[in-house]
Design an enzyme around this catalytic site. Sequence first.
Site, short mmCIF file in Angstrom:
data_model
loop_
_atom_site.label_atom_id
_atom_site.label_comp_id
_atom_site.label_asym_id
_atom_site.label_seq_id
_atom_site.Cartn_x
_atom_site.Cartn_y
_atom_site.Cartn_z
N ARG A 246 -4.31 -2.69 11.86
CA ARG A 246 -4.01 -1.27 11.68
C ARG A 246 -2.84 -1.14 10.73
NH1 ARG A 246 -7.08 1.13 15.55
NH2 ARG A 246 -6.61 3.13 14.64
N ASP B 257 -8.71 9.09 -1.22
CA ASP B 257 -8.44 8.55 0.12
C ASP B 257 -9.66 7.74 0.53
OD1 ASP B 257 -7.98 7.95 2.74
OD2 ASP B 257 -7.22 9.94 3.27
N TYR C 80 13.73 -7.25 10.48
CA TYR C 80 13.93 -5.98 9.76
C TYR C 80 14.02 -6.24 8.26
CZ TYR C 80 14.19 -1.56 12.09
OH TYR C 80 13.83 -0.39 12.67
N THR D 25 -6.41 3.16 4.61
CA THR D 25 -6.06 2.38 5.78
C THR D 25 -6.57 0.96 5.53
OG1 THR D 25 -8.14 2.92 6.86
CG2 THR D 25 -6.27 4.33 7.39
N GLU E 93 14.10 -3.43 5.55
CA GLU E 93 14.12 -2.19 4.75
C GLU E 93 14.30 -2.48 3.27
OE1 GLU E 93 16.95 0.60 6.27
OE2 GLU E 93 15.71 1.08 8.01
N LYS F 110 -10.40 -0.24 8.69
CA LYS F 110 -11.77 0.28 8.87
C LYS F 110 -12.74 -0.72 8.22
CE LYS F 110 -9.75 4.81 9.48
NZ LYS F 110 -9.58 6.20 9.03
C1 LIG Z 1 -8.62 7.16 9.21
C2 LIG Z 1 -8.23 8.04 8.07
C3 LIG Z 1 -6.89 8.39 7.82
C4 LIG Z 1 -5.78 8.17 8.80
O1 LIG Z 1 -5.52 6.95 9.24
P1 LIG Z 1 -4.68 6.70 10.57
O2 LIG Z 1 -4.38 5.26 10.44
O3 LIG Z 1 -5.55 7.06 11.72
O4 LIG Z 1 -3.44 7.54 10.51
C5 LIG Z 1 -6.60 9.10 6.67
N1 LIG Z 1 -7.58 9.47 5.83
C6 LIG Z 1 -8.87 9.19 6.06
C7 LIG Z 1 -9.91 9.63 5.09
C8 LIG Z 1 -9.24 8.48 7.19
O5 LIG Z 1 -10.53 8.23 7.43
#
Ligand SMILES: *Cc1c(COP(=O)(O)O)cnc(C)c1O
Length: 420
Positions: free
Chosen positions: A237, A202, A56, A228, A58, A231
């Site tokens: 993740r 994003d 942990y 994220t 925090e 991807k």
């Molecule tokens: C995949 C994605 C997210 C969310 O990610 P999670 O890990 O699935 O919560 C947010 N914004 C965009 C543009 C995404 O493609």
Amino acid sequence: MHQPALTALTGFDPELAGLVEAEAKRQHDKIRLIASENYVSTAVLEATGTVLTNKYSEGYAGRRYYEGQQFIDPIETLAVQRAKDVFGVDHANVQPYSGSPANLAVYLAFLQPGDTVMGMALPMGGHLTHGWSVSATGKWFRAVRYGVTKETGRVDLDEVRDLARAERPKLIFCGGTAIPRTIDFPAFAEIAREVGAVLVADIAHIAGLIAGGAHPSPVGHAQVISTTTHKTLRGPRGAMLMSDAEHAAALDKAVFPGLQGGPHNHTTAGIAVALKEAAAPGFRDYAHAIVANAKALAESLVERGFDLVSGGTDNHLILVDLESKGIAGKPAAKALDRAGIELNYNTVPFDPRKPFDPSGIRLGTAAITTRGLGVEQMPQLAQWIDDTVTAANAGDEAGIERIAAQISELLAGYPMPGWA
Ligand SMILES: *Cc1c(COP(=O)(O)O)cnc(C)c1O
């Protein structure tokens, strides 16, 4: 067998181990075209499967609420420093549990409930967390949405500017989950500046392309960058929030203690490893190969009569409107999965069909590029997709099985990390 080997797991819980083994083999046997997925390296797998999960932590490095951070602090500091180096940002927070909580932290940092946020509409390619109605971000905030134009399939920045002037959002999101074209960060920045909004880029889908120089960077244009890590960036993740110095403290406070408790240290370690991989020279080649594969696949699909939203792609992602092929997205996706090609059905802009049964499919080339497939294989892949759609329309299950056998034969020559 799964790599690293699941020896203790198989001994203690053969039922669960069997399912993990089956999933590893499935990932090996399929042409994985889900645009948000990838194959992480064995090094990333190892980092995420360590005793770091026991701890942990925090708070932030040097300012923790629990003792025993002698090794966690340098691990998180390494991840943060690597994120700053790879993306060239002033500040990085590697603690968000995933992309959705990362985005919620951005709202918490800069908005009050009821304030106005502007994002791309979900059916146009935006993400749920950019203010879509079923998301908390659409329920707790006043969301206004932009889209793409019908003729071009691209964002009309004049429309975005008009909407921003009329609605005066405090936060503007650019980026999304089904955008096959380059995002014009400077243009969004100009609009945000004019209306006094914070611009959030994003880059969840394209972070790896940006890290590898295959898509322009939002740095210097967007004050806040959300991504994220799993991807195109090819990490575990998780998620990161990056920003200029001015917005750093508000973001950190929003992530912890605003929204989360202890960070997932095993994930932080995996992110650090993925960022070291992204900084290595080979990653530039990887990022450019993803785009080259997507462009080659898009061209081959167009040659076979497929109708692509915006006519093609600039990045890793292709959005296909299947209306011209006489099949809907869901039955096509299911038939393709039986043929060994895994992707998802997807709404296309101005879709006349329902979200749970839409007109399109979405494809991405990040995972197959990791696997080592190249532009020379893309015409064959497009042909398999076309043949599967034809077979599905004809109810020809034997034809689909024949394609699955050919795909399995091809993939035997392309190993994946995590299974051998
Ligand atoms: C995949 C994605 C997210 C969310 O990610 P999670 O890990 O699935 O919560 C947010 N914004 C965009 C543009 C995404 O493609």
